[in-house]
Scaffold this motif. Structure first.
Motif, mmCIF file in Angstrom:
data_model
loop_
_atom_site.group_PDB
_atom_site.id
_atom_site.type_symbol
_atom_site.label_atom_id
_atom_site.label_comp_id
_atom_site.label_asym_id
_atom_site.label_seq_id
_atom_site.Cartn_x
_atom_site.Cartn_y
_atom_site.Cartn_z
ATOM 1 N N PHE A 1 -15.792 54.216 62.251
ATOM 2 C CA PHE A 1 -14.572 53.613 61.709
ATOM 3 C C PHE A 1 -14.908 52.258 61.101
ATOM 4 C CE2 PHE A 1 -11.256 50.440 62.536
ATOM 5 C CZ PHE A 1 -10.174 50.969 61.846
ATOM 6 N N ARG A 2 -15.626 51.444 61.871
ATOM 7 C CA ARG A 2 -16.002 50.112 61.404
ATOM 8 C C ARG A 2 -16.866 50.202 60.146
ATOM 9 N NH1 ARG A 2 -19.292 45.984 60.991
ATOM 10 N NH2 ARG A 2 -18.777 43.947 61.824
ATOM 11 N N LEU B 1 -15.250 49.725 52.495
ATOM 12 C CA LEU B 1 -14.031 49.499 51.699
ATOM 13 C C LEU B 1 -13.832 48.020 51.396
ATOM 14 C CD1 LEU B 1 -11.496 51.943 53.386
ATOM 15 C CD2 LEU B 1 -12.851 52.293 51.308
ATOM 16 N N LEU B 2 -14.042 47.188 52.393
ATOM 17 C CA LEU B 2 -13.867 45.739 52.195
ATOM 18 C C LEU B 2 -14.918 45.178 51.250
ATOM 19 C CD1 LEU B 2 -12.903 44.742 55.815
ATOM 20 C CD2 LEU B 2 -11.411 44.783 53.811
ATOM 21 N N THR B 3 -16.146 45.624 51.393
ATOM 22 C CA THR B 3 -17.217 45.168 50.506
ATOM 23 C C THR B 3 -16.881 45.525 49.061
ATOM 24 O OG1 THR B 3 -18.856 45.348 52.264
ATOM 25 C CG2 THR B 3 -19.685 45.355 49.995
ATOM 26 N N ARG B 4 -16.471 46.769 48.839
ATOM 27 C CA ARG B 4 -16.082 47.209 47.485
ATOM 28 C C ARG B 4 -14.924 46.380 46.951
ATOM 29 N NH1 ARG B 4 -14.414 53.181 47.472
ATOM 30 N NH2 ARG B 4 -13.905 52.642 45.322
ATOM 31 N N THR B 5 -13.952 46.126 47.807
ATOM 32 C CA THR B 5 -12.754 45.406 47.382
ATOM 33 C C THR B 5 -13.071 43.980 46.983
ATOM 34 O OG1 THR B 5 -11.401 46.780 48.818
ATOM 35 C CG2 THR B 5 -10.458 44.663 48.122
ATOM 36 N N ARG C 1 -6.110 38.256 47.683
ATOM 37 C CA ARG C 1 -5.933 37.839 49.075
ATOM 38 C C ARG C 1 -5.846 39.094 49.936
ATOM 39 N NH1 ARG C 1 -0.857 34.309 51.365
ATOM 40 N NH2 ARG C 1 -1.577 34.211 53.525
ATOM 41 N N VAL C 2 -6.724 39.197 50.927
ATOM 42 C CA VAL C 2 -6.800 40.389 51.770
ATOM 43 C C VAL C 2 -6.375 40.048 53.185
ATOM 44 C CG1 VAL C 2 -8.322 42.190 52.677
ATOM 45 C CG2 VAL C 2 -8.650 41.348 50.334
ATOM 46 N N LEU C 3 -5.437 40.841 53.708
ATOM 47 C CA LEU C 3 -4.975 40.693 55.092
ATOM 48 C C LEU C 3 -5.237 42.001 55.826
ATOM 49 C CD1 LEU C 3 -2.539 39.264 53.128
ATOM 50 C CD2 LEU C 3 -1.980 38.431 55.390
ATOM 51 N N LEU C 4 -5.995 41.921 56.896
ATOM 52 C CA LEU C 4 -6.246 43.093 57.730
ATOM 53 C C LEU C 4 -5.289 43.048 58.912
ATOM 54 C CD1 LEU C 4 -10.156 43.232 57.840
ATOM 55 C CD2 LEU C 4 -8.559 44.060 56.074
ATOM 56 N N CYS C 5 -4.463 44.057 59.023
ATOM 57 C CA CYS C 5 -3.506 44.148 60.123
ATOM 58 C C CYS C 5 -4.144 44.926 61.271
ATOM 59 C CB CYS C 5 -2.231 44.829 59.654
ATOM 60 S SG CYS C 5 -1.386 43.949 58.324
ATOM 61 N N GLU C 6 -4.042 44.369 62.429
ATOM 62 C CA GLU C 6 -4.638 44.955 63.630
ATOM 63 C C GLU C 6 -3.840 46.187 64.079
ATOM 64 O OE1 GLU C 6 -5.843 42.672 67.561
ATOM 65 O OE2 GLU C 6 -3.658 42.803 67.362
ATOM 66 N N PRO C 7 -4.528 47.302 64.360
ATOM 67 C CA PRO C 7 -3.800 48.428 64.936
ATOM 68 C C PRO C 7 -3.272 48.041 66.318
ATOM 69 C CG PRO C 7 -6.162 48.859 64.978
ATOM 70 C CD PRO C 7 -5.959 47.556 64.250
ATOM 71 N N PHE C 8 -2.228 48.724 66.765
ATOM 72 C CA PHE C 8 -1.571 48.352 68.025
ATOM 73 C C PHE C 8 -1.069 49.607 68.719
ATOM 74 C CE2 PHE C 8 1.463 48.565 64.670
ATOM 75 C CZ PHE C 8 2.513 49.284 65.223
ATOM 76 N N ALA D 1 -13.058 46.004 66.038
ATOM 77 C CA ALA D 1 -13.732 46.247 64.762
ATOM 78 C C ALA D 1 -13.012 45.531 63.627
ATOM 79 C CB ALA D 1 -13.804 47.751 64.483
ATOM 80 N N VAL D 2 -11.687 45.604 63.610
ATOM 81 C CA VAL D 2 -10.908 44.960 62.543
ATOM 82 C C VAL D 2 -11.084 43.439 62.606
ATOM 83 C CG1 VAL D 2 -8.571 44.546 61.659
ATOM 84 C CG2 VAL D 2 -9.268 46.859 62.322
ATOM 85 N N ALA D 3 -11.050 42.874 63.802
ATOM 86 C CA ALA D 3 -11.241 41.421 63.946
ATOM 87 C C ALA D 3 -12.638 41.012 63.481
ATOM 88 C CB ALA D 3 -11.016 40.997 65.395
ATOM 89 N N GLU D 4 -13.645 41.788 63.845
ATOM 90 C CA GLU D 4 -15.016 41.488 63.411
ATOM 91 C C GLU D 4 -15.140 41.573 61.895
ATOM 92 O OE1 GLU D 4 -17.340 44.333 65.556
ATOM 93 O OE2 GLU D 4 -17.124 43.272 67.466
ATOM 94 N N LEU D 5 -14.517 42.581 61.298
ATOM 95 C CA LEU D 5 -14.580 42.732 59.845
ATOM 96 C C LEU D 5 -13.860 41.607 59.128
ATOM 97 C CD1 LEU D 5 -14.064 46.580 59.636
ATOM 98 C CD2 LEU D 5 -16.136 45.318 58.975
ATOM 99 N N ALA D 6 -12.718 41.197 59.661
ATOM 100 C CA ALA D 6 -11.994 40.071 59.045
ATOM 101 C C ALA D 6 -12.872 38.824 59.056
ATOM 102 C CB ALA D 6 -10.682 39.825 59.780
ATOM 103 N N ALA D 7 -13.517 38.563 60.172
ATOM 104 C CA ALA D 7 -14.388 37.383 60.264
ATOM 105 C C ALA D 7 -15.604 37.521 59.346
ATOM 106 C CB ALA D 7 -14.824 37.174 61.711
#
Length: 161
Positions: A50-51, A57-61, A69-76, A100-106
C-alpha cells in the motif's frame, strides 16, 4: 470512488488527479485496503505494498504538478463492525495504513490531515454509531466531521506559512 483500494486509485490517477491539474489535491485512501484484508476478501496488497503504490502516486504527482497543494487524509475507523474480532483486526490494519500515510506526508513534504483523532474525540460526544455506520463508513454526522477537519486544514494553510 466508493470501495476503491490504492491499486484501483492508481489505475485512474492520471485521468482523475494529474490531467485536471488541480490547485489543491486531497487524497483519502486506505480503509478499503484494510477492510478487505480483515473481511477475508481477496486482497493482493499488504500495508507495505500500500505504502509503495501510494509513494509512486505522490512522486508522480509532485513531479507533474509541483505547485499543487497536496493534503493526505488519514484513514480512520471506529468500533462498530459486526464483532469484536472485526473491530480489533480492522483497527490494526487501518493503523498500519495511518502510519504509512503519515510517513509519506513527511517524506514528500505534503500536508497530513489527521482524521483518527477527530473521530476519537467525537466518541466523547456520541457513540460510534452516530459517526460511522459500520466502523468505517461515515454517517451524515461523520461526514460533517470529515468536512470540518479538511476545511480547518486548508484554512490553516501549508506548514511554515
Amino acid at each position: 470512488m466508493s470501495g476503491d483500494r490504492v491499486t484501483e486509485l492508481a489505475a485512474r490517477w492520471q485521468a482523475d488527479a494529474l490531467d485536471p491539474a488541480p490547485d489543491v489535491l486531497s487524497v483519502l485512501v486506505g480503509v478499503n485496503d484494510a477492510w478487505r484484508v480483515v473481511d477475508g476478501e481477496s486482497c493482493d496488497i499488504d500495508a507495505d505494498d500500500f505504502r509503495a503504490v501510494y509513494d509512486i502516486l505522490l512522486t508522480r504527482t509532485l513531479r507533474a504538478l509541483p505547485t499543487t497543494r497536496v493534503l493526505l487524509c488519514e484513514p480512520f475507523c471506529l468500533p462498530g463492525g459486526p464483532g469484536a474480532d472485526f473491530d480489533e483486526a480492522l483497527a490494526a490494519q487501518v493503523q498500519l495504513r495511518q502510519h504509512a500515510v503519515a510517513e509519506l506526508a513527511a517524506a514528500h513534504h505534503v500536508e497530513l490531515v489527521r482524521l483518527q483523532p477527530v473521530f476519537d474525540e467525537a466518541l466523547r460526544r456520541a457513540p460510534a454509531a452516530h459517526w460511522v455506520r459500520d466502523g468505517v463508513h461515515p454517517t451524515p454526522a461523520g461526514h460533517q466531521l470529515l468536512a470540518d477537519a479538511w476545511i480547518s486544514a486548508v484554512a490553516a494553510g501549508p506548514p511554515g506559512r
